[in-house]
Design a protein around this motif. Structure first.
Motif, PDB file in Angstrom:
ATOM      1  N   ALA A  52       0.826  -1.205   0.000  1.00 32.00           N
ATOM      2  CA  ALA A  52       0.000   0.000   0.000  1.00 32.00           C
ATOM      3  C   ALA A  52       0.865   1.261   0.000  1.00 32.00           C
ATOM      4  N   LYS A  53       1.894   1.282   0.786  1.00 32.59           N
ATOM      5  CA  LYS A  53       2.741   2.473   0.923  1.00 32.59           C
ATOM      6  C   LYS A  53       3.580   2.737  -0.317  1.00 32.59           C
ATOM      7  N   PHE A  54       4.152   1.679  -0.892  1.00 32.51           N
ATOM      8  CA  PHE A  54       5.100   1.858  -1.992  1.00 32.51           C
ATOM      9  C   PHE A  54       4.537   1.482  -3.358  1.00 32.51           C
ATOM     10  N   GLY A  55       3.269   1.089  -3.403  1.00 34.53           N
ATOM     11  CA  GLY A  55       2.624   0.798  -4.678  1.00 34.53           C
ATOM     12  C   GLY A  55       3.055  -0.489  -5.342  1.00 34.53           C
ATOM     13  N   GLY A  56       3.576  -1.411  -4.567  1.00 36.26           N
ATOM     14  CA  GLY A  56       4.012  -2.680  -5.141  1.00 36.26           C
ATOM     15  C   GLY A  56       2.885  -3.692  -5.176  1.00 36.26           C
ATOM     16  N   THR A  57       3.142  -4.785  -5.878  1.00 33.28           N
ATOM     17  CA  THR A  57       2.197  -5.883  -5.937  1.00 33.28           C
ATOM     18  C   THR A  57       2.407  -6.774  -4.726  1.00 33.28           C
ATOM     19  N   LEU A  58       1.324  -7.081  -4.024  1.00 27.67           N
ATOM     20  CA  LEU A  58       1.399  -7.957  -2.869  1.00 27.67           C
ATOM     21  C   LEU A  58       1.562  -9.402  -3.347  1.00 27.67           C
ATOM     22  N   VAL A  59       2.612 -10.073  -2.859  1.00 28.97           N
ATOM     23  CA  VAL A  59       2.884 -11.459  -3.234  1.00 28.97           C
ATOM     24  C   VAL A  59       3.023 -12.302  -1.972  1.00 28.97           C
ATOM     25  N   GLU A  60       2.775 -13.600  -2.105  1.00 27.72           N
ATOM     26  CA  GLU A  60       2.872 -14.522  -0.968  1.00 27.72           C
ATOM     27  C   GLU A  60       4.320 -14.894  -0.640  1.00 27.72           C
ATOM     28  N   SER A  61       5.180 -14.911  -1.645  1.00 29.58           N
ATOM     29  CA  SER A  61       6.585 -15.242  -1.419  1.00 29.58           C
ATOM     30  C   SER A  61       7.448 -14.347  -2.306  1.00 29.58           C
ATOM     31  N   ASP A  62       8.697 -14.254  -1.933  1.00 25.92           N
ATOM     32  CA  ASP A  62       9.618 -13.390  -2.656  1.00 25.92           C
ATOM     33  C   ASP A  62       9.877 -13.913  -4.060  1.00 25.92           C
ATOM     34  N   PRO A  63      10.018 -13.005  -5.028  1.00 23.11           N
ATOM     35  CA  PRO A  63      10.445 -13.413  -6.368  1.00 23.11           C
ATOM     36  C   PRO A  63      11.837 -14.055  -6.280  1.00 23.11           C
ATOM     37  N   PRO A  64      12.196 -14.891  -7.229  1.00 19.96           N
ATOM     38  CA  PRO A  64      13.480 -15.610  -7.164  1.00 19.96           C
ATOM     39  C   PRO A  64      14.701 -14.702  -6.970  1.00 19.96           C
ATOM     40  N   GLU A  65      14.732 -13.553  -7.629  1.00 17.99           N
ATOM     41  CA  GLU A  65      15.901 -12.684  -7.507  1.00 17.99           C
ATOM     42  C   GLU A  65      16.020 -12.077  -6.107  1.00 17.99           C
ATOM     43  N   VAL A  66      14.896 -11.792  -5.464  1.00 19.10           N
ATOM     44  CA  VAL A  66      14.912 -11.294  -4.086  1.00 19.10           C
ATOM     45  C   VAL A  66      15.291 -12.431  -3.144  1.00 19.10           C
ATOM     46  N   ALA A  67      14.710 -13.605  -3.363  1.00 17.97           N
ATOM     47  CA  ALA A  67      14.997 -14.755  -2.507  1.00 17.97           C
ATOM     48  C   ALA A  67      16.487 -15.103  -2.539  1.00 17.97           C
ATOM     49  N   ARG A  68      17.127 -14.975  -3.690  1.00 11.76           N
ATOM     50  CA  ARG A  68      18.559 -15.267  -3.795  1.00 11.76           C
ATOM     51  C   ARG A  68      19.369 -14.312  -2.920  1.00 11.76           C
ATOM     52  N   VAL A  69      19.060 -13.026  -2.965  1.00 12.77           N
ATOM     53  CA  VAL A  69      19.793 -12.056  -2.143  1.00 12.77           C
ATOM     54  C   VAL A  69      19.552 -12.344  -0.663  1.00 12.77           C
ATOM     55  N   LEU A  70      18.324 -12.657  -0.309  1.00 12.73           N
ATOM     56  CA  LEU A  70      18.021 -12.956   1.098  1.00 12.73           C
ATOM     57  C   LEU A  70      18.740 -14.213   1.572  1.00 12.73           C
ATOM     58  N   ARG A  71      18.859 -15.215   0.698  1.00 19.54           N
ATOM     59  CA  ARG A  71      19.614 -16.428   1.061  1.00 19.54           C
ATOM     60  C   ARG A  71      21.094 -16.108   1.234  1.00 19.54           C
ATOM     61  N   ALA A  72      21.633 -15.268   0.352  1.00 18.37           N
ATOM     62  CA  ALA A  72      23.040 -14.865   0.485  1.00 18.37           C
ATOM     63  C   ALA A  72      23.258 -14.123   1.801  1.00 18.37           C
ATOM     64  N   HIS A  73      22.306 -13.268   2.166  1.00 18.59           N
ATOM     65  CA  HIS A  73      22.405 -12.516   3.418  1.00 18.59           C
ATOM     66  C   HIS A  73      22.316 -13.445   4.624  1.00 18.59           C
ATOM     67  N   THR A  74      21.401 -14.379   4.590  1.00 18.44           N
ATOM     68  CA  THR A  74      21.264 -15.343   5.684  1.00 18.44           C
ATOM     69  C   THR A  74      22.527 -16.181   5.829  1.00 18.44           C
ATOM     70  N   ASN A  75      23.071 -16.624   4.713  1.00 16.40           N
ATOM     71  CA  ASN A  75      24.294 -17.415   4.739  1.00 16.40           C
ATOM     72  C   ASN A  75      25.449 -16.596   5.305  1.00 16.40           C
ATOM     73  N   ALA A  76      25.553 -15.339   4.899  1.00 20.68           N
ATOM     74  CA  ALA A  76      26.622 -14.478   5.405  1.00 20.68           C
ATOM     75  C   ALA A  76      26.495 -14.297   6.916  1.00 20.68           C
TER      76      ALA A  76
END
Length: 151
Positions: A52-76
Protein backbone atom coordinates in the motif's frame (compact mmCIF):
# COMPACT_ATOMS: atom_id res chain seq x y z
CA UNK A 1 39.76 2.42 30.65
CA UNK A 2 41.86 4.69 28.46
CA UNK A 3 45.00 2.60 28.96
CA UNK A 4 43.08 -0.56 28.05
CA UNK A 5 41.91 1.09 24.81
CA UNK A 6 45.42 2.31 24.01
CA UNK A 7 46.68 -1.22 24.64
CA UNK A 8 44.14 -2.64 22.19
CA UNK A 9 44.91 -0.02 19.57
CA UNK A 10 48.59 -0.88 19.72
CA UNK A 11 47.85 -4.62 19.41
CA UNK A 12 48.33 -5.69 15.75
CA UNK A 13 45.98 -8.67 16.25
CA UNK A 14 43.24 -6.29 17.42
CA UNK A 15 43.85 -3.99 14.46
CA UNK A 16 43.48 -6.95 12.09
CA UNK A 17 40.29 -7.92 13.92
CA UNK A 18 38.89 -4.39 13.74
CA UNK A 19 39.56 -4.20 9.99
CA UNK A 20 37.92 -7.61 9.49
CA UNK A 21 34.89 -6.43 11.51
CA UNK A 22 34.53 -3.32 9.39
CA UNK A 23 34.78 -5.17 6.08
CA UNK A 24 32.47 -8.03 7.12
CA UNK A 25 29.90 -5.61 8.56
CA UNK A 26 30.01 -3.65 5.31
CA UNK A 27 29.35 -6.91 3.46
CA UNK A 28 26.25 -7.54 5.60
CA UNK A 29 25.01 -3.96 5.17
CA UNK A 30 25.52 -4.23 1.41
CA UNK A 31 23.43 -7.41 1.28
CA UNK A 32 20.73 -5.81 3.43
CA UNK A 33 20.53 -2.76 1.14
CA UNK A 34 20.80 -4.86 -2.03
CA UNK A 35 17.83 -6.98 -0.94
CA UNK A 36 15.72 -3.83 -0.66
CA UNK A 37 16.95 -2.52 -4.00
CA UNK A 38 16.24 -5.87 -5.65
CA UNK A 39 12.76 -5.96 -4.12
CA UNK A 40 12.18 -2.42 -5.43
CA UNK A 41 13.16 -3.48 -8.95
CA UNK A 42 10.58 -6.30 -8.84
CA UNK A 43 7.91 -3.89 -7.51
CA UNK A 44 6.69 -6.56 -5.10
CA UNK A 45 5.95 -6.62 -1.38
CA UNK A 46 5.19 -9.49 0.99
CA UNK A 47 3.55 -7.22 3.59
CA UNK A 48 0.23 -5.51 2.81
CA UNK A 49 1.33 -2.21 4.39
CA UNK A 50 4.43 -2.14 2.16
CA UNK A 51 2.39 -2.81 -0.96
CA UNK A 52 0.00 0.00 0.00
CA UNK A 53 2.74 2.47 0.92
CA UNK A 54 5.10 1.86 -1.99
CA UNK A 55 2.62 0.80 -4.68
CA UNK A 56 4.01 -2.68 -5.14
CA UNK A 57 2.20 -5.88 -5.94
CA UNK A 58 1.40 -7.96 -2.87
CA UNK A 59 2.88 -11.46 -3.23
CA UNK A 60 2.87 -14.52 -0.97
CA UNK A 61 6.59 -15.24 -1.42
CA UNK A 62 9.62 -13.39 -2.66
CA UNK A 63 10.45 -13.41 -6.37
CA UNK A 64 13.48 -15.61 -7.16
CA UNK A 65 15.90 -12.68 -7.51
CA UNK A 66 14.91 -11.29 -4.09
CA UNK A 67 15.00 -14.75 -2.51
CA UNK A 68 18.56 -15.27 -3.80
CA UNK A 69 19.79 -12.06 -2.14
CA UNK A 70 18.02 -12.96 1.10
CA UNK A 71 19.61 -16.43 1.06
CA UNK A 72 23.04 -14.86 0.49
CA UNK A 73 22.40 -12.52 3.42
CA UNK A 74 21.26 -15.34 5.68
CA UNK A 75 24.29 -17.42 4.74
CA UNK A 76 26.62 -14.48 5.40
CA UNK A 77 25.09 -13.88 8.83
CA UNK A 78 25.32 -17.55 9.77
CA UNK A 79 29.04 -17.57 8.95
CA UNK A 80 30.21 -14.07 9.83
CA UNK A 81 28.74 -13.74 13.33
CA UNK A 82 30.42 -16.86 14.78
CA UNK A 83 33.70 -15.86 13.16
CA UNK A 84 33.55 -12.38 14.67
CA UNK A 85 32.84 -13.77 18.14
CA UNK A 86 35.67 -16.26 17.81
CA UNK A 87 37.98 -13.56 16.45
CA UNK A 88 37.36 -11.42 19.52
CA UNK A 89 38.07 -14.38 21.80
CA UNK A 90 41.28 -15.03 19.86
CA UNK A 91 42.47 -11.44 20.30
CA UNK A 92 41.51 -11.33 23.99
CA UNK A 93 43.25 -14.67 24.59
CA UNK A 94 46.50 -13.17 23.28
CA UNK A 95 46.54 -14.66 19.80
CA UNK A 96 49.45 -13.70 17.60
CA UNK A 97 49.19 -10.89 15.09
CA UNK A 98 50.61 -13.04 12.30
CA UNK A 99 48.00 -15.77 12.78
CA UNK A 100 45.25 -13.14 13.10
CA UNK A 101 46.28 -11.39 9.90
CA UNK A 102 46.42 -14.64 7.95
CA UNK A 103 43.19 -16.21 9.21
CA UNK A 104 41.19 -12.97 9.21
CA UNK A 105 42.37 -12.13 5.68
CA UNK A 106 41.50 -15.57 4.34
CA UNK A 107 38.06 -15.49 5.92
CA UNK A 108 37.28 -11.94 4.75
CA UNK A 109 38.41 -12.68 1.19
CA UNK A 110 36.44 -15.93 1.12
CA UNK A 111 33.26 -14.26 2.41
CA UNK A 112 33.48 -11.37 -0.05
CA UNK A 113 34.07 -13.78 -2.91
CA UNK A 114 31.24 -16.00 -1.65
CA UNK A 115 28.84 -13.05 -1.65
CA UNK A 116 29.80 -12.13 -5.21
CA UNK A 117 29.49 -15.64 -6.63
CA UNK A 118 26.30 -16.35 -4.64
CA UNK A 119 24.61 -13.30 -6.16
CA UNK A 120 25.85 -14.35 -9.62
CA UNK A 121 24.77 -18.00 -9.13
CA UNK A 122 28.22 -19.43 -9.87
CA UNK A 123 29.02 -23.00 -8.89
CA UNK A 124 31.37 -24.60 -7.96
CA UNK A 125 32.86 -21.27 -6.82
CA UNK A 126 30.16 -20.64 -4.25
CA UNK A 127 30.92 -23.95 -2.55
CA UNK A 128 34.68 -23.46 -2.83
CA UNK A 129 34.59 -20.05 -1.12
CA UNK A 130 32.16 -21.38 1.49
CA UNK A 131 34.56 -24.21 2.31
CA UNK A 132 37.56 -21.85 2.48
CA UNK A 133 35.69 -19.62 4.93
CA UNK A 134 34.64 -22.65 6.97
CA UNK A 135 38.20 -23.92 7.12
CA UNK A 136 39.38 -20.48 8.30
CA UNK A 137 36.77 -20.59 11.07
CA UNK A 138 37.84 -24.09 12.10
CA UNK A 139 41.48 -22.95 12.05
CA UNK A 140 40.56 -20.03 14.31
CA UNK A 141 38.78 -22.39 16.70
CA UNK A 142 41.80 -24.68 16.83
CA UNK A 143 44.09 -21.71 17.51
CA UNK A 144 41.85 -20.62 20.39
CA UNK A 145 41.90 -24.13 21.82
CA UNK A 146 45.71 -24.13 21.54
CA UNK A 147 45.90 -20.75 23.31
CA UNK A 148 43.71 -22.02 26.12
CA UNK A 149 45.60 -25.29 26.55
CA UNK A 150 48.97 -23.58 26.40
CA UNK A 151 47.79 -21.11 29.02
Amino acid sequence: MESAMNSLQSNPAFIAYAIACLILSTNLIFLWAFSGATRGKTKTAINPEDAAKFGGTLVESDPPEVARVLRAHTNAQANIYPFLFLGLVFVLAGGSACVAQIIFSIFVAARLAHTFVYLKGKQPWRSIFFIIGGLATIGLMLDIIWLLIRG
